[in-house]
Write a protein that holds these residues in place. Structure first.
Motif, PDB file in Angstrom:
ATOM      1  N   LEU A  36      -2.783   3.980  -8.877  1.00 29.43           N
ATOM      2  CA  LEU A  36      -1.395   3.779  -8.458  1.00 29.43           C
ATOM      3  C   LEU A  36      -1.111   4.510  -7.153  1.00 29.43           C
ATOM      4  O   LEU A  36      -0.367   4.013  -6.304  1.00 29.43           O
ATOM      5  CB  LEU A  36      -0.440   4.256  -9.557  1.00 29.43           C
ATOM      6  N   ASP A  37      -1.716   5.687  -6.978  1.00 36.48           N
ATOM      7  CA  ASP A  37      -1.521   6.433  -5.734  1.00 36.48           C
ATOM      8  C   ASP A  37      -2.197   5.740  -4.561  1.00 36.48           C
ATOM      9  O   ASP A  37      -1.745   5.859  -3.416  1.00 36.48           O
ATOM     10  CB  ASP A  37      -2.061   7.853  -5.881  1.00 36.48           C
ATOM     11  N   LYS A  38      -3.287   5.027  -4.842  1.00 35.35           N
ATOM     12  CA  LYS A  38      -3.927   4.275  -3.761  1.00 35.35           C
ATOM     13  C   LYS A  38      -3.060   3.093  -3.320  1.00 35.35           C
ATOM     14  O   LYS A  38      -3.129   2.674  -2.159  1.00 35.35           O
ATOM     15  CB  LYS A  38      -5.297   3.774  -4.225  1.00 35.35           C
ATOM     16  N   ALA A  39      -2.275   2.560  -4.255  1.00 29.48           N
ATOM     17  CA  ALA A  39      -1.422   1.419  -3.918  1.00 29.48           C
ATOM     18  C   ALA A  39      -0.173   1.847  -3.174  1.00 29.48           C
ATOM     19  O   ALA A  39       0.186   1.255  -2.146  1.00 29.48           O
ATOM     20  CB  ALA A  39      -1.045   0.659  -5.200  1.00 29.48           C
ATOM     21  N   PHE A  40       0.513   2.888  -3.676  1.00 26.25           N
ATOM     22  CA  PHE A  40       1.753   3.327  -3.036  1.00 26.25           C
ATOM     23  C   PHE A  40       2.104   4.712  -3.565  1.00 26.25           C
ATOM     24  O   PHE A  40       1.966   4.983  -4.760  1.00 26.25           O
ATOM     25  CB  PHE A  40       2.894   2.349  -3.341  1.00 26.25           C
ATOM     26  N   LYS A  89       5.496  -5.204   6.345  1.00 22.34           N
ATOM     27  CA  LYS A  89       4.200  -5.564   5.756  1.00 22.34           C
ATOM     28  C   LYS A  89       3.740  -4.504   4.769  1.00 22.34           C
ATOM     29  O   LYS A  89       3.185  -4.810   3.704  1.00 22.34           O
ATOM     30  CB  LYS A  89       3.167  -5.748   6.864  1.00 22.34           C
ATOM     31  N   GLN A  90       3.943  -3.221   5.099  1.00 20.13           N
ATOM     32  CA  GLN A  90       3.524  -2.153   4.190  1.00 20.13           C
ATOM     33  C   GLN A  90       4.300  -2.203   2.873  1.00 20.13           C
ATOM     34  O   GLN A  90       3.724  -1.989   1.806  1.00 20.13           O
ATOM     35  CB  GLN A  90       3.722  -0.801   4.875  1.00 20.13           C
ATOM     36  N   VAL A  91       5.588  -2.477   2.955  1.00 21.65           N
ATOM     37  CA  VAL A  91       6.381  -2.591   1.735  1.00 21.65           C
ATOM     38  C   VAL A  91       5.915  -3.782   0.910  1.00 21.65           C
ATOM     39  O   VAL A  91       5.742  -3.686  -0.313  1.00 21.65           O
ATOM     40  CB  VAL A  91       7.878  -2.706   2.073  1.00 21.65           C
ATOM     41  N   HIS A  92       5.700  -4.910   1.572  1.00 18.19           N
ATOM     42  CA  HIS A  92       5.258  -6.109   0.853  1.00 18.19           C
ATOM     43  C   HIS A  92       3.874  -5.885   0.239  1.00 18.19           C
ATOM     44  O   HIS A  92       3.621  -6.267  -0.908  1.00 18.19           O
ATOM     45  CB  HIS A  92       5.225  -7.300   1.808  1.00 18.19           C
ATOM     46  N   ASP A  93       2.980  -5.251   0.999  1.00 20.09           N
ATOM     47  CA  ASP A  93       1.639  -4.957   0.462  1.00 20.09           C
ATOM     48  C   ASP A  93       1.707  -3.955  -0.690  1.00 20.09           C
ATOM     49  O   ASP A  93       0.899  -4.017  -1.622  1.00 20.09           O
ATOM     50  CB  ASP A  93       0.744  -4.412   1.567  1.00 20.09           C
ATOM     51  N   GLY A  94       2.658  -3.006  -0.618  1.00 17.07           N
ATOM     52  CA  GLY A  94       2.822  -2.061  -1.721  1.00 17.07           C
ATOM     53  C   GLY A  94       3.209  -2.761  -3.009  1.00 17.07           C
ATOM     54  O   GLY A  94       2.667  -2.471  -4.084  1.00 17.07           O
ATOM     55  N   PHE A  95       4.165  -3.695  -2.921  1.00 16.48           N
ATOM     56  CA  PHE A  95       4.532  -4.475  -4.093  1.00 16.48           C
ATOM     57  C   PHE A  95       3.333  -5.269  -4.617  1.00 16.48           C
ATOM     58  O   PHE A  95       3.084  -5.319  -5.827  1.00 16.48           O
ATOM     59  CB  PHE A  95       5.684  -5.437  -3.757  1.00 16.48           C
ATOM     60  N   ALA A  96       2.582  -5.892  -3.689  1.00 12.59           N
ATOM     61  CA  ALA A  96       1.442  -6.713  -4.097  1.00 12.59           C
ATOM     62  C   ALA A  96       0.376  -5.867  -4.796  1.00 12.59           C
ATOM     63  O   ALA A  96      -0.207  -6.291  -5.808  1.00 12.59           O
ATOM     64  CB  ALA A  96       0.852  -7.421  -2.883  1.00 12.59           C
ATOM     65  N   ALA A  97       0.117  -4.654  -4.265  1.00 16.94           N
ATOM     66  CA  ALA A  97      -0.904  -3.801  -4.875  1.00 16.94           C
ATOM     67  C   ALA A  97      -0.485  -3.347  -6.267  1.00 16.94           C
ATOM     68  O   ALA A  97      -1.305  -3.343  -7.206  1.00 16.94           O
ATOM     69  CB  ALA A  97      -1.159  -2.590  -3.976  1.00 16.94           C
ATOM     70  N   LEU A  98       0.781  -2.978  -6.426  1.00 14.54           N
ATOM     71  CA  LEU A  98       1.245  -2.563  -7.750  1.00 14.54           C
ATOM     72  C   LEU A  98       1.277  -3.738  -8.714  1.00 14.54           C
ATOM     73  O   LEU A  98       0.960  -3.584  -9.902  1.00 14.54           O
ATOM     74  CB  LEU A  98       2.626  -1.916  -7.636  1.00 14.54           C
ATOM     75  N   GLU A  99       1.652  -4.913  -8.231  1.00 14.78           N
ATOM     76  CA  GLU A  99       1.664  -6.094  -9.099  1.00 14.78           C
ATOM     77  C   GLU A  99       0.255  -6.422  -9.586  1.00 14.78           C
ATOM     78  O   GLU A  99       0.065  -6.830 -10.735  1.00 14.78           O
ATOM     79  CB  GLU A  99       2.238  -7.293  -8.355  1.00 14.78           C
ATOM     80  N   GLN A 130       3.793  -7.488 -18.440  1.00 12.24           N
ATOM     81  CA  GLN A 130       4.796  -6.990 -17.505  1.00 12.24           C
ATOM     82  C   GLN A 130       4.638  -7.564 -16.107  1.00 12.24           C
ATOM     83  O   GLN A 130       5.361  -7.178 -15.194  1.00 12.24           O
ATOM     84  CB  GLN A 130       4.715  -5.458 -17.417  1.00 12.24           C
ATOM     85  N   SER A 131       3.675  -8.483 -15.910  1.00 11.69           N
ATOM     86  CA  SER A 131       3.436  -9.025 -14.581  1.00 11.69           C
ATOM     87  C   SER A 131       4.634  -9.819 -14.095  1.00 11.69           C
ATOM     88  O   SER A 131       5.460 -10.307 -14.878  1.00 11.69           O
ATOM     89  CB  SER A 131       2.193  -9.918 -14.595  1.00 11.69           C
ATOM     90  N   VAL A 132       4.721  -9.977 -12.799  1.00  9.87           N
ATOM     91  CA  VAL A 132       5.859 -10.673 -12.202  1.00  9.87           C
ATOM     92  C   VAL A 132       5.853 -12.158 -12.572  1.00  9.87           C
ATOM     93  O   VAL A 132       6.912 -12.797 -12.667  1.00  9.87           O
ATOM     94  CB  VAL A 132       5.863 -10.470 -10.674  1.00  9.87           C
ATOM     95  N   LYS A 133       4.664 -12.712 -12.812  1.00 10.10           N
ATOM     96  CA  LYS A 133       4.602 -14.126 -13.204  1.00 10.10           C
ATOM     97  C   LYS A 133       5.221 -14.332 -14.578  1.00 10.10           C
ATOM     98  O   LYS A 133       6.004 -15.273 -14.791  1.00 10.10           O
ATOM     99  CB  LYS A 133       3.155 -14.610 -13.189  1.00 10.10           C
ATOM    100  N   ASN A 134       4.886 -13.454 -15.528  1.00  5.42           N
ATOM    101  CA  ASN A 134       5.508 -13.560 -16.849  1.00  5.42           C
ATOM    102  C   ASN A 134       6.991 -13.245 -16.774  1.00  5.42           C
ATOM    103  O   ASN A 134       7.796 -13.817 -17.512  1.00  5.42           O
ATOM    104  CB  ASN A 134       4.825 -12.600 -17.827  1.00  5.42           C
ATOM    105  N   LEU A 135       7.356 -12.324 -15.889  1.00  5.21           N
ATOM    106  CA  LEU A 135       8.766 -12.013 -15.705  1.00  5.21           C
ATOM    107  C   LEU A 135       9.521 -13.227 -15.165  1.00  5.21           C
ATOM    108  O   LEU A 135      10.651 -13.507 -15.596  1.00  5.21           O
ATOM    109  CB  LEU A 135       8.902 -10.827 -14.756  1.00  5.21           C
TER     110      LEU A 135
END
Length: 590
Positions: free
Chosen positions: A280-284, A356-366, A376-381
């Protein structure tokens, strides 16, 4: 005649000898007979005591089994029978403690406290380890009974007495936990916080029990280092916890006060395959959020400066110099315009990079959430929040209530993770702007000035999933990303262990007796668990104490330390129908 006399003398002499021997026997006989009788009585008494102990042990085992399968009332009768058979046997304290357990299960908390206190007071001059352990637990359960009865004032005194009597026992940590819970129930938050901070401090006794942990329990860490927390601002330390199966976690330990050398920390454990929350720390991280905010602040400064350059260029174009010195004025205007364009381009590049960094942060956590908790994934959400099909009635609810979406499904699949994150997300979570000094910025923090609820974070996740991040929405998304990353850290930071694991704790001691040394201090913890077996109903939810002849028996066995791999475990259980004890024959043998 002479022959007759000789025989008469011999006969008389022999008779005298017989009489003398008989007299000697009368003198020695009573003592020898009494000694033989005493030895025989001792042997009979020892045999009787041994037989009685065997019978008491059998009754106690039967009573304990009856209690464990849930027949509390019958178990209490059997424990009372143990006490009536011998008031001072090797099972007295255990029987008294179990009687307290029976009353506790029946929610008769005052009676339970009395039984526990009676068991604890019977510990004097007891050497049996099992009896001593039962007495210590009974002493702790006195306070627990008052806590369950919501008699908070009395429970404080009971727990304090237990802590004073057994200062190095592992249950002292639980006593502090209960004291904190009682203060919390009375809305005494400062006292509750002080009690909670004492949880985990009792770790000095290097006993075998203190060096083991059951999968699913919490691992409490304590570091004493007088060279760290010496400034005006309290400073924490970090410890690395490693499991032999592969999981590695970094635990933050907080100081107990200003300039206090004791640091405390805790991390939950779970019986599962290794999963390092450091990903998680590597993602954001919060440091990433601080850098992004600094980038946005710099971009705004450059944009403001570009406006000033453009305004100056416009003033030059309208100035008197434009008429008197057209070439010089045009050169100044062109230079100012070029500088403004360069600043605008740099500001746009910085803003685009931040987006881009914010968008990539969301993508990495997702990506991590989709792997660790697919529900809990965004697709199921998105599916759960999709509008209902036209074929279904309009009154049929198709979405989950607010605040009961992805995290609720996670709690069903992973209780250890879902409960914690659900409790955390039930309240608004402050963003990093509230507790960290971020870089100065002129942007309006529309969401960072206040907390965000779970529902708001989920809405922003769906918005990120559908639309790109722009300069118009980056503030809200960055704040939501900070909140979400901290929630995921709370949910997923745990030490995944297996039954055969060995846990190693490392702490870097920066300063030693000879100055800076960076020595690694280590300690180890073993994994241990006690197996539990229940007779349960077909759905596995309730215990059963009786079965019907010809019916089925459903067994549930929980043995965490057998789970030494990711594969399914196998276990063999032997069932036997035992005959009722023949008490009449035993009485006849007596």
């Amino acid at each position: 005649m002479r022959s007759l006399r000789v025989w008469t003398v011999v006969f008389a002499t022999g008779l005298g000898l017989v009489i003398a021997a008989a007299g000697a026997a009368d003198k020695v006989g009573p003592k020898a007979g009494k000694s033989a009788e005493t030895e025989r009585e001792k042997r009979l008494g020892a045999r009787h005591d041994s037989k009685l102990n065997e019978e008491i042990a059998a009754v106690f085992r039967s009573a304990d089994t009856t209690y464990l399968v849930g027949d509390v009332t019958r178990a209490a009768d059997l424990f009372n029978k143990v006490l009536s058979m011998a008031p001072a046997s090797n099972f007295t304290i255990r029987a008294m403690t179990r009687l307290g357990d029976c009353s506790y299960e029946l929610k008769k908390y005052d009676a339970a406290a009395a039984q526990y206190r009676r068991a604890a007071s019977a510990m004097e001059d007891v050497t049996d380890e099992a009896e001593i352990a039962a007495g210590v637990r009974a002493d702790y359960m006195v306070g627990q009974s008052y806590l369950a009865a919501k008699n908070y004032t009395t429970c404080f005194g009971a727990f304090r007495k237990f802590i004073d009597r057994h200062p190095t026992h592992a249950l002292v940590n639980m006593a502090y936990q209960c004291i904190g819970d009682a203060h919390l129930a009375m809305a005494q938050y400062q006292q509750a916080l002080m009690a909670y901070r004492m949880v985990g401090t009792v770790m000095d006794a290097k006993t075998a029990a203190a060096k083991r942990i059951t999968p699913g329990g919490r691992l409490y860490l304590k570091v004493t280092d007088a060279d760290v927390n010496v400034g005006e601002i309290p400073r924490g330390v970090k410890a690395i916890v490693k499991a032999a199966s592969g999981d590695i976690e970094v635990v933050d330990l907080e100081p107990m006060g200003l300039r206090n050398p004791v640091f405390l920390g805790t991390i939950p454990t779970a019986l599962a395959a290794p999963r390092q929350s450091g990903d998680l720390d590597k993602a954001f991280t919060e440091e990433s959020a601080t850098k992004i905010r600094q980038t946005l602040a710099d971009a705004e400064k450059m944009t403001a400066l570009a406006r000033q350059k453009q305004q100056s260029a416009a003033e030059v174009d309208r100035s008197v110099e434009k008429t008197s010195n057209p070439a010089g004025a045009e050169s100044k205007r062109a230079a100012l315009t070029a500088e403004a364009e360069q600043l605008t381009a740099k500001a746009k590049a910085s803003s685009d990079q931040a987006c881009k960094q914010v968008h990539d942060g969301f993508a990495a956590l997702e990506k991590i959430v989709a792997e660790w908790a697919p529900d809990q994934s965004v697709k199921n959400l998105a599916k759960s929040r999709a509008p209902s099909p036209a074929t279904k009635p309009a009154t049929t609810p198709t979405t989950k209530p607010a605040g009961d979406g992805a995290s609720a499904t996670a709690a069903a699949t992973d209780p250890a993770a879902g409960v914690d994150v659900k409790a955390a997300m039930s309240k608004t979570i402050s963003t990093s702007d509230e507790d960290e000094t971020a870089a100065p910025t002129t942007r309006l923090a529309d969401a960072s000035a206040q907390g965000m609820s779970e529902n708001e974070v989920e809405k922003i996740r769906l918005d990120v999933f559908a639309k790109p991040t722009t300069i118009e929405n980056i503030d809200t998304r960055l704040s939501a990303l900070s909140v979400w990353s901290r929630l995921l850290k709370r949910q997923f930071q745990r030490l995944e262990i297996l039954g055969g694991d060995r846990i190693e704790i490392e702490y870097v001691d920066e300063i030693g007796p000879a100055g800076p040394q960076n020595i690694i201090r280590k300690d180890t913890v073993e994994i241990a668990s006690d197996a539990e077996m229940d007779f349960v109903t077909r759905d596995g939810r309730e215990r059963v104490t009786q079965v019907v002849l010809g019916g089925e028996i459903l067994l549930r066995v929980e043995d965490l330390d057998r789970d030494v791999s990711n594969k399914a475990d196998t276990i063999q259980v032997t069932l036997a129908a035992l005959p009722k004890p023949d008490t009449k024959t035993a009485a006849l043998r007596e």
